[in-house]
Design a protein around this motif. Structure first.
Motif, mmCIF file in Angstrom:
data_model
loop_
_atom_site.group_PDB
_atom_site.id
_atom_site.type_symbol
_atom_site.label_atom_id
_atom_site.label_comp_id
_atom_site.label_asym_id
_atom_site.label_seq_id
_atom_site.Cartn_x
_atom_site.Cartn_y
_atom_site.Cartn_z
ATOM 1 N N VAL A 784 0.844 -1.184 0.000
ATOM 2 C CA VAL A 784 0.000 0.000 0.000
ATOM 3 C C VAL A 784 0.882 1.238 0.000
ATOM 4 N N THR A 785 0.307 2.323 -0.548
ATOM 5 C CA THR A 785 1.049 3.588 -0.608
ATOM 6 C C THR A 785 0.584 4.584 0.448
ATOM 7 N N PHE A 786 -0.578 4.300 1.053
ATOM 8 C CA PHE A 786 -1.127 5.233 2.032
ATOM 9 C C PHE A 786 -2.195 4.492 2.838
ATOM 10 N N ALA A 787 -2.470 4.980 4.105
ATOM 11 C CA ALA A 787 -3.481 4.329 4.942
ATOM 12 C C ALA A 787 -4.152 5.357 5.832
ATOM 13 N N VAL A 788 -5.417 5.102 6.138
ATOM 14 C CA VAL A 788 -6.177 5.862 7.137
ATOM 15 C C VAL A 788 -6.546 4.880 8.248
ATOM 16 N N THR A 816 -9.735 9.966 14.671
ATOM 17 C CA THR A 816 -10.251 9.754 16.025
ATOM 18 C C THR A 816 -11.442 10.641 16.301
ATOM 19 N N GLY A 817 -12.318 10.126 17.150
ATOM 20 C CA GLY A 817 -13.442 10.925 17.618
ATOM 21 C C GLY A 817 -13.204 11.489 19.000
ATOM 22 N N PRO A 829 3.129 6.016 17.040
ATOM 23 C CA PRO A 829 4.141 6.750 16.265
ATOM 24 C C PRO A 829 3.575 8.091 15.829
ATOM 25 N N GLU A 830 4.426 9.107 15.746
ATOM 26 C CA GLU A 830 3.944 10.439 15.398
ATOM 27 C C GLU A 830 3.359 10.427 13.993
ATOM 28 N N ALA A 831 2.161 11.001 13.846
ATOM 29 C CA ALA A 831 1.485 11.036 12.552
ATOM 30 C C ALA A 831 0.417 12.113 12.593
ATOM 31 N N PRO A 832 0.011 12.660 11.427
ATOM 32 C CA PRO A 832 -1.081 13.630 11.386
ATOM 33 C C PRO A 832 -2.379 12.995 11.875
ATOM 34 N N GLU A 846 -4.747 16.488 5.762
ATOM 35 C CA GLU A 846 -3.864 15.746 6.661
ATOM 36 C C GLU A 846 -3.094 14.668 5.911
ATOM 37 N N ALA A 847 -3.712 14.111 4.856
ATOM 38 C CA ALA A 847 -3.003 13.112 4.052
ATOM 39 C C ALA A 847 -1.793 13.735 3.375
ATOM 40 N N ALA A 848 -1.967 14.979 2.885
ATOM 41 C CA ALA A 848 -0.843 15.666 2.257
ATOM 42 C C ALA A 848 0.288 15.866 3.261
ATOM 43 N N ARG A 849 -0.044 16.231 4.512
ATOM 44 C CA ARG A 849 0.987 16.405 5.541
ATOM 45 C C ARG A 849 1.728 15.087 5.804
ATOM 46 N N ALA A 850 0.964 14.004 5.843
ATOM 47 C CA ALA A 850 1.587 12.698 6.110
ATOM 48 C C ALA A 850 2.546 12.311 4.992
#
Length: 854
Positions: A784-788, A816-817, A829-832, A846-850
């Motif tokens: 995968v290239t990206f994940a939520v 998160t809610g 781990p640190e992430a947007p 936020e995906a762009a920041r990640a």
């Protein structure tokens, strides 16, 4: 006095002496004589030595009247003294009286025995002029100096030796098993000490103990002196004369032999009586014959009575001190346990307190099936068996033993750790206990001869010859602990009462807490049901109302997303206040944005900028929520031209006054039915904050005046208010995706929405997983290239997936809610992070920041 021989198969023991009728042995000692008469003074018994002491023929006196034997004045005076005995005082005394009117003085004792009057006469051995009673008070004053029982007993032995002249005076205390121990002693030079010696219970037969209660003093002036028989031996009805209260009564041949074996020629016993029971004796020995006249014996008897009072005072003072200590312990335990929790949970807190009350080697608490132990105790499994054994003991009483094994054979497995126990029941059903344990103590008991073989059959038939050796015989006692004292048992009983009170208090508090929790739960369920319905109605209203002014689908979606985001921010403010004061202006703006989505000016706030403490903030949130909701559904905010004016004023006394005025809406009518929302508006502030609210349903618009007490309000600085305007898109780039993308989300609807957003952003294939395990399997199958990643997956988190992606260098966004993001994600781990509910714009930002970060 011959007896029938003892049968060969009879068990030899001093308990045979219990069958000897020592109160009707039929003799008096030679230092006095006896006359017994009927109520009309007709002589029915005399002692054979009356001729020697009183000068009349004993045989000839029987059946004659007493005035025929003694002078008229003497009979008159004796009849007067007899009246004292008849009144119930027991024994009348007359000292130094000239019975025969010849100048020879006698001490006289008079008492009633059955239907007979008994007169005893002892020639006065010493001249008159002594004042024996005056010696008692100074001697008792010395006893009173003792602060403990042993100190008082030692001083009493010294005082009685001085008063009586005996070579040895001992204070002898009875134990619970009937045995006795010499606890104090004073003796003349050269005599072997008996201090600390133990005597078996059989040394003092039961009938002797009963006589010690009825007749407190007994003198044996000479163990070798001949005795004088009572004539006749039996009355006309065949009954011997009862000599229980006779001061000249002779004693058992067995006891005389016993004294001779000890090298004692004269003895005296004086009862120590406490609360109507025989506590102990003053035992006096002399190496030669030793007579004390009746007047001095009366002073000695009075000394013993005073000592008994002092003894009772010492015991009561100690008991009173124990009661005070128990009350103090009770108060300390109540304070320590007042914060909640049961005895097991609080065991470490109270263990030290318990150790100050009852000294032990180990202590355990058993409550509600849970066990906590400290020190030398059985194991948990051993303890459960012991608890079942304790359940067989009487309810509501302290159980104590210094030899568990003798009562509970299974105790052999833990005998190396606990030999004695003191169990304090603290409930009835189920049986709960606090138990104190003591280790085995191998102790040497110094018996006055072997207690297992105290006697041998002698020449006196059924009467037995007592032991002939009084050398100390040491017995090493194993398998027992140090005995539990009366003081410790009283302390345990006081502890039982206190702990039961505490347990009941905790139970009442727990019941009250459960009841309160149940009531709160009912309110919360009702409120949740009401709020869910409101939210559903709100979403329905947002969907329908947002169509106004929307020229295309994109603008409609943007407006709808913005209003949902405003609703989410209002929810965050409720749950993320850190229990600090919050801005009422922010609350109103957030609620207005979420529910109305109106242009600037439709909701106008004037006046002060108050802050509310969390308790009041939560309450005002409900009220403002209902006010805005009702306005949006029925009032001014339901019309495009409607307006709400809100004035906030902090009065001089600190009270917050809120004025709510609606204008430009539809005509208003008071509701015909009072729903839950109306109840919240009108009753929450008076009930929870003790404030006031007044509502007015005017045709021109709804109005309300609210007063919040000053203790919930503080003024805000100008820079404390936050910007609550709907979030606008910043200049961050929007991500462009490609390849395979993973969505980890346990809510199917949210997962599908996220999949659509990611597909629109360029993802070629979006894989959806509902659990961390499923996501990890997918990651093994495809790259995968990206994940939520949703943070909370029901009972688990997405942390393992986040750590796997970070190790592979794959960028990801956390969704998160939760309002308090930092506390939730501190282990990740640190992430947007994107907060729910998210829009396509916020997610892709936020995906762009990640992707930029990785």
């Amino acid at each position: 006095m011959t007896q029938r021989p003892l049968p060969a198969d009879t068990k030899v023991d001093l308990t045979n002496c219990d069958r000897e009728p020592i109160h009707i042995l039929g003799n008096v000692q030679g230092y006095g004589c006896l006359i017994s008469t009927s109520a009309d003074l007709m002589v029915n018994h005399v002692s054979s030595n009356c001729e020697t002491l009183l000068g009349f023929d004993p045989e000839a006196a029987i059946g004659r009247r007493m005035p025929d034997l003694l002078p008229e004045q003497t009979v008159h005076d004796l009849r007067t003294k007899l009246q004292i005995s008849a009144s119930g005082s027991g024994v009348a005394r007359l000292f130094g009286y000239d019975v025969l009117k010849t100048g020879t003085l006698f001490d006289i004792s008079i008492h009633i025995s059955g239907s007979s009057f008994v007169f005893e006469f002892e020639p006065k051995a010493e001249p008159r002029g002594r004042d024996d009673l005056s010696m008692v008070q100074p001697l008792i004053a010395r006893v009173r100096r003792g602060e403990t029982i042993l100190e008082a007993a030692r001083e009493a032995a010294r005082g009685l030796k001085a008063l009586s002249g005996f070579d040895r005076v001992m204070v002898y205390r009875f134990a619970d098993d009937g045995s006795g121990e010499v606890i104090a002693e004073t003796c003349s030079t050269g005599m072997e000490p008996y201090l600390g010696l133990r005597y078996p219970a059989s040394d003092i037969p039961q009938q002797a103990r009963a006589l010690y209660l009825r007749s407190p003093l007994r003198l044996i002036a000479d163990v070798n002196a001949p005795v004088a028989p009572i004539l006749p031996a039996e009355s006309a009805s065949g009954e011997p004369l009862d000599l229980s209260l006779a001061v000249t009564r002779a004693v058992s041949l067995i006891h005389l032999e016993y004294l001779r074996n000890m090298g004692v020629a004269a003895s005296m016993s004086v009862s120590i009586i406490k609360d109507g029971a025989l506590w102990g004796l003053f035992a006096c020995h002399h190496r030669s014959a030793h007579y004390i006249d009746y007047e001095r014996r009366t002073a000695i008897e009075l000394f013993a009575q005073f000592f008994s009072y002092e003894l009772s005072g010492l015991i009561e003072a100690r008991a009173h001190a124990d009661e005070i200590a128990a009350r103090e312990l009770h108060d300390r335990l109540m304070v320590r346990l007042s914060s909640g929790g049961d005895l097991v949970d609080s065991f470490d807190t109270i263990a030290e307190e318990l150790g100050q009350i009852v000294r032990s080697d180990g202590v355990a608490v058993y409550s509600g099936g849970k066990i906590r132990m400290r020190g030398a105790t059985p194991t948990g499994e051993e303890f459960r068996g012991l608890a079942r054994f304790l359940n067989t003991a009487p309810t509501g009483t302290v159980y104590a033993t210094n030899n568990i094994l003798a009562r509970y054979p299974a105790a052999e497995t833990f005998g190396d750790r606990a030999a004695g126990l003191l169990a304090v029941p603290i409930s009835r059903t189920p049986r709960d206990y606090i138990i104190f344990f003591r280790k085995e103590i191998a102790r040497s008991v110094r018996w006055a001869g072997n207690p297992e073989k105290p006697v041998e059959v002698g020449p006196n038939g059924i009467r037995l010859t007592p032991r002939k050796s009084f050398d100390a015989w040491n017995e090493v006692v194993r398998g027992t602990s140090e005995p539990w004292s009366d003081r410790e048992r009283r302390a345990a009983e006081a502890l039982r009462v206190s702990l039961i009170e505490i347990v009941l208090k905790l139970a009442d508090e727990a019941n009250l807490e459960r009841q309160t929790a149940a009531e709160k739960q009912e309110v919360l369920i009702a409120e949740l049901n009401h709020r869910v319905r409101n939210i559903l109605n709100l979403i329905q209203g947002l969907v329908s109302q947002s169509k106004d002014g929307a020229s295309d689908v994109a603008s409609y979606t943007s407006v709808l997303d913005g209003r949902i985001q405003a609703l989410a921010r209002a929810h965050d403010q409720l749950t993320s206040t850190d229990w600090s004061a919050c801005s009422l202006r922010d609350l109103i703006r957030l609620e207005a944005d979420a529910y109305a989505g109106t242009p600037t000016g439709r909701v106008e706030i004037t006046g002060d900028a108050p802050l509310l403490v969390p308790e009041a903030f939560s309450t005002l949130t409900l009220v403002v929520h209902e006010l805005v909701t009702n306005s949006a559904k029925y009032g001014a905010l339901s019309e495009p031209t409607g307006q709400v004016l809100i004035d906030l004023r902090i009065e001089e006394d600190g009270t917050l006054a809120i004025g709510w005025t609606e204008r430009g809406g539809p005509p208003v009518q008071a509701p015909k039915r009072r729903g839950f929302g109306t109840t919240i508006i009108e009753r929450t502030i008076p009930f929870e904050l003790k404030g006031k609210i007044e509502t007015r349903f005017k045709v021109s618009g709804f109005e309300a005046d609210i007063l919040v007490p000053a203790r919930f309000v503080s003024a805000a600085d100008e820079d404390t208010e936050t910007d609550t305007a709907p979030a606008q898109a910043d200049d961050a780039p929007v991500a462009q995706l490609s390849g395979n993308v993973l969505v980890l989300e346990d809510n199917m609807v949210i997962g599908l929405d996220a999949s659509d957003i990611l597909a629109d952003a360029g993802a070629e294939d979006v894989r959806l997983a509902a659990s961390a395990e499923e996501a990890l399997r997918l990651l093994e199958e495809v790259e995968v290239t990206f994940a939520v990643l949703d943070v909370n997956l029901g009972g688990h988190t997405s942390l393992p997936v986040a750590e796997h992606l970070r190790s592979k260098g794959v960028p990801f966004v956390l969704a998160t809610g939760y309002g308090d993001v930092a506390s939730v994600l501190e282990s990740y781990p640190e992430a947007p992070v994107v907060k729910k509910p998210f829009t396509a714009e916020s997610l892709m930002r936020e995906a762009a920041r990640a992707m930029e970060r990785d």
